[in-house]
Design an enzyme around this catalytic site. Sequence first.
Site, PDB file in Angstrom:
ATOM      1  N   ARG A   1      -1.340   0.005  14.417  1.00 49.82           N
ATOM      2  CA  ARG A   1       0.035   0.084  14.913  1.00 49.82           C
ATOM      3  C   ARG A   1       0.431   1.541  15.174  1.00 49.82           C
ATOM      4  O   ARG A   1       1.172   1.839  16.099  1.00 49.82           O
ATOM      5  CB  ARG A   1       1.010  -0.545  13.909  1.00 49.82           C
TER       6      ARG A   1
ATOM      7  N   ARG B   1      12.741  -3.521  -3.562  1.00 50.81           N
ATOM      8  CA  ARG B   1      11.428  -2.919  -3.765  1.00 50.81           C
ATOM      9  C   ARG B   1      11.259  -2.342  -5.161  1.00 50.81           C
ATOM     10  O   ARG B   1      10.201  -1.783  -5.467  1.00 50.81           O
ATOM     11  CB  ARG B   1      11.252  -1.774  -2.772  1.00 50.81           C
TER      12      ARG B   1
ATOM     13  N   ARG C   1       5.745   5.537  14.649  1.00 47.82           N
ATOM     14  CA  ARG C   1       6.146   5.687  13.231  1.00 47.82           C
ATOM     15  C   ARG C   1       5.245   6.712  12.572  1.00 47.82           C
ATOM     16  O   ARG C   1       4.042   6.510  12.461  1.00 47.82           O
ATOM     17  CB  ARG C   1       6.051   4.331  12.512  1.00 47.82           C
TER      18      ARG C   1
ATOM     19  N   ARG D   1       1.800   4.529   0.515  1.00 43.70           N
ATOM     20  CA  ARG D   1       2.784   3.433   0.607  1.00 43.70           C
ATOM     21  C   ARG D   1       2.290   2.214  -0.167  1.00 43.70           C
ATOM     22  O   ARG D   1       3.062   1.549  -0.864  1.00 43.70           O
ATOM     23  CB  ARG D   1       3.007   3.061   2.079  1.00 43.70           C
TER      24      ARG D   1
ATOM     25  N   LYS E   1       5.739  -8.687   7.317  1.00 42.05           N
ATOM     26  CA  LYS E   1       7.141  -9.053   7.023  1.00 42.05           C
ATOM     27  C   LYS E   1       8.009  -8.962   8.285  1.00 42.05           C
ATOM     28  O   LYS E   1       8.783  -9.866   8.576  1.00 42.05           O
ATOM     29  CB  LYS E   1       7.721  -8.135   5.927  1.00 42.05           C
TER      30      LYS E   1
HETATM   31  P1  AP5 Z   1       4.585  -5.852  10.291  1.00 40.40           P
HETATM   32  O1  AP5 Z   1       5.078  -7.207  10.650  1.00 40.40           O
HETATM   33  O2  AP5 Z   1       5.313  -4.683  10.806  1.00 40.40           O
HETATM   34  O3  AP5 Z   1       4.382  -5.730   8.714  1.00 40.40           O
HETATM   35  P2  AP5 Z   1       5.420  -5.247   7.613  1.00 40.40           P
HETATM   36  O4  AP5 Z   1       5.036  -5.953   6.364  1.00 40.40           O
HETATM   37  O5  AP5 Z   1       6.815  -5.417   8.124  1.00 40.40           O
HETATM   38  O6  AP5 Z   1       4.972  -3.732   7.568  1.00 40.40           O
HETATM   39  P3  AP5 Z   1       5.858  -2.416   7.566  1.00 40.40           P
HETATM   40  O7  AP5 Z   1       4.919  -1.264   7.775  1.00 40.40           O
HETATM   41  O8  AP5 Z   1       6.982  -2.477   8.528  1.00 40.40           O
HETATM   42  O9  AP5 Z   1       6.326  -2.473   6.112  1.00 40.40           O
HETATM   43  P4  AP5 Z   1       6.745  -1.390   5.163  1.00 40.40           P
HETATM   44  O10 AP5 Z   1       7.126  -2.201   4.010  1.00 40.40           O
HETATM   45  O11 AP5 Z   1       5.823  -0.266   4.904  1.00 40.40           O
HETATM   46  O12 AP5 Z   1       7.860  -0.667   6.038  1.00 40.40           O
HETATM   47  P5  AP5 Z   1       9.417  -0.569   5.887  1.00 40.40           P
HETATM   48  O13 AP5 Z   1       9.930  -0.328   7.226  1.00 40.40           O
HETATM   49  O14 AP5 Z   1       9.969  -1.670   5.069  1.00 40.40           O
HETATM   50  O15 AP5 Z   1       3.047  -5.815  10.751  1.00 40.40           O
HETATM   51  C1  AP5 Z   1       2.276  -4.635  10.629  1.00 40.40           C
HETATM   52  C2  AP5 Z   1       1.257  -4.624  11.783  1.00 40.40           C
HETATM   53  O16 AP5 Z   1       0.369  -5.735  11.634  1.00 40.40           O
HETATM   54  C3  AP5 Z   1       1.904  -4.785  13.170  1.00 40.40           C
HETATM   55  O17 AP5 Z   1       1.211  -3.992  14.096  1.00 40.40           O
HETATM   56  C4  AP5 Z   1       1.721  -6.274  13.485  1.00 40.40           C
HETATM   57  O18 AP5 Z   1       1.653  -6.528  14.869  1.00 40.40           O
HETATM   58  C5  AP5 Z   1       0.408  -6.574  12.783  1.00 40.40           C
HETATM   59  N1  AP5 Z   1       0.335  -7.959  12.304  1.00 40.40           N
HETATM   60  C6  AP5 Z   1       1.343  -8.725  11.787  1.00 40.40           C
HETATM   61  N2  AP5 Z   1       0.882  -9.944  11.463  1.00 40.40           N
HETATM   62  C7  AP5 Z   1      -0.442  -9.956  11.754  1.00 40.40           C
HETATM   63  C8  AP5 Z   1      -1.458 -10.937  11.613  1.00 40.40           C
HETATM   64  N3  AP5 Z   1      -1.213 -12.148  11.130  1.00 40.40           N
HETATM   65  N4  AP5 Z   1      -2.720 -10.606  12.009  1.00 40.40           N
HETATM   66  C9  AP5 Z   1      -2.981  -9.350  12.518  1.00 40.40           C
HETATM   67  N5  AP5 Z   1      -2.047  -8.389  12.673  1.00 40.40           N
HETATM   68  C10 AP5 Z   1      -0.797  -8.685  12.295  1.00 40.40           C
HETATM   69  O19 AP5 Z   1       9.559   0.767   4.989  1.00 40.40           O
HETATM   70  C11 AP5 Z   1       9.203   2.043   5.479  1.00 40.40           C
HETATM   71  C12 AP5 Z   1       9.619   3.083   4.459  1.00 40.40           C
HETATM   72  O20 AP5 Z   1      11.060   3.064   4.303  1.00 40.40           O
HETATM   73  C13 AP5 Z   1       9.074   2.903   3.038  1.00 40.40           C
HETATM   74  O21 AP5 Z   1       7.778   3.467   2.896  1.00 40.40           O
HETATM   75  C14 AP5 Z   1      10.133   3.630   2.205  1.00 40.40           C
HETATM   76  O22 AP5 Z   1       9.961   5.020   2.278  1.00 40.40           O
HETATM   77  C15 AP5 Z   1      11.427   3.285   2.939  1.00 40.40           C
HETATM   78  N6  AP5 Z   1      12.053   2.052   2.407  1.00 40.40           N
HETATM   79  C16 AP5 Z   1      12.257   0.883   3.096  1.00 40.40           C
HETATM   80  N7  AP5 Z   1      12.863  -0.024   2.302  1.00 40.40           N
HETATM   81  C17 AP5 Z   1      13.035   0.577   1.088  1.00 40.40           C
HETATM   82  C18 AP5 Z   1      13.580   0.126  -0.146  1.00 40.40           C
HETATM   83  N8  AP5 Z   1      14.053  -1.118  -0.283  1.00 40.40           N
HETATM   84  N9  AP5 Z   1      13.588   1.000  -1.172  1.00 40.40           N
HETATM   85  C19 AP5 Z   1      13.137   2.269  -1.043  1.00 40.40           C
HETATM   86  N10 AP5 Z   1      12.577   2.745   0.101  1.00 40.40           N
HETATM   87  C20 AP5 Z   1      12.546   1.909   1.159  1.00 40.40           C
END
Ligand code: AP5
Length: 193
Positions: A128, A89, A134, A146, A14
């Site tokens: 990552r 979410r 992180r 997660r 994402k």
């Molecule tokens: P990346 O692009 O970072 O993927 P992502 O889907 O954004 O993953 P995140 O870990 O950032 O998502 P998340 O939903 O857990 O985290 P968030 O910050 O929202 O890619 C991941 C890796 O893969 C990278 O190294 C990238 O280079 C690689 N990659 C990408 N595309 C690729 C491809 N095609 N091929 C190979 N490799 C690839 O949330 C974190 C925490 O915050 C949550 O756990 C929760 O506690 C809290 N939180 C956030 N939002 C909410 C909400 N709305 N409600 C409640 N809690 C929340």
Amino acid sequence: MFNIILFGPPGSGKGTQSEKLIAAYGLKHLSTGDLLRSEIAKQTVLGLEAKSIMDRGQLVPDAVVVGMISSALDSNPEAKGFLFDGFPRTVAQSEALDKLLEGKNTAIGVVLALEVSEEELVHRLLNRGLTSGRSDDTNEPVIRARIKEYQDKTMVVSDHYSRFGKVVKVKGEGTVDEIFASLCSEIDKRMSL
Ligand code: AP5
């Protein structure tokens, strides 16, 4: 105004795709994960409370993230549209978002749902974690927690928007450019309607 939800489990790409999409379409990027990490970096009360929840791989309370999104929407009255990343979410968050957008005479245009296998997600996030700093990426049980939160509480958000015919599934495995091209093709189809 055209608003997009980029939907998918942790590690589905994402954040990676959001960077490319906001550059291509001039949208305002709203990532609740980034907003929370900025609160943690500033060591605010909200940030300190959120950190312990995030470190366990659990979701922070709906009221906290809805409040952050509401402020961000109000702070960007000139936006051409919003790209929501990691939000909503839960069903409660999606209902709150629909109301907030309705109050601004707009709505979600499309939900793009990235599909990636669980083993690929774990592999990407552990990888990552070697460099990201992180804390929620560094151990496999937290990564699996997660993914379980996503399966238990977030997947139903897609059902919420499916009822309105707004969800498009996109293969999230392949090169970053291939996935970006698929996402653009789905957006272009709907933007031209
Ligand atoms: P990346 O692009 O970072 O993927 P992502 O889907 O954004 O993953 P995140 O870990 O950032 O998502 P998340 O939903 O857990 O985290 P968030 O910050 O929202 O890619 C991941 C890796 O893969 C990278 O190294 C990238 O280079 C690689 N990659 C990408 N595309 C690729 C491809 N095609 N091929 C190979 N490799 C690839 O949330 C974190 C925490 O915050 C949550 O756990 C929760 O506690 C809290 N939180 C956030 N939002 C909410 C909400 N709305 N409600 C409640 N809690 C929340």
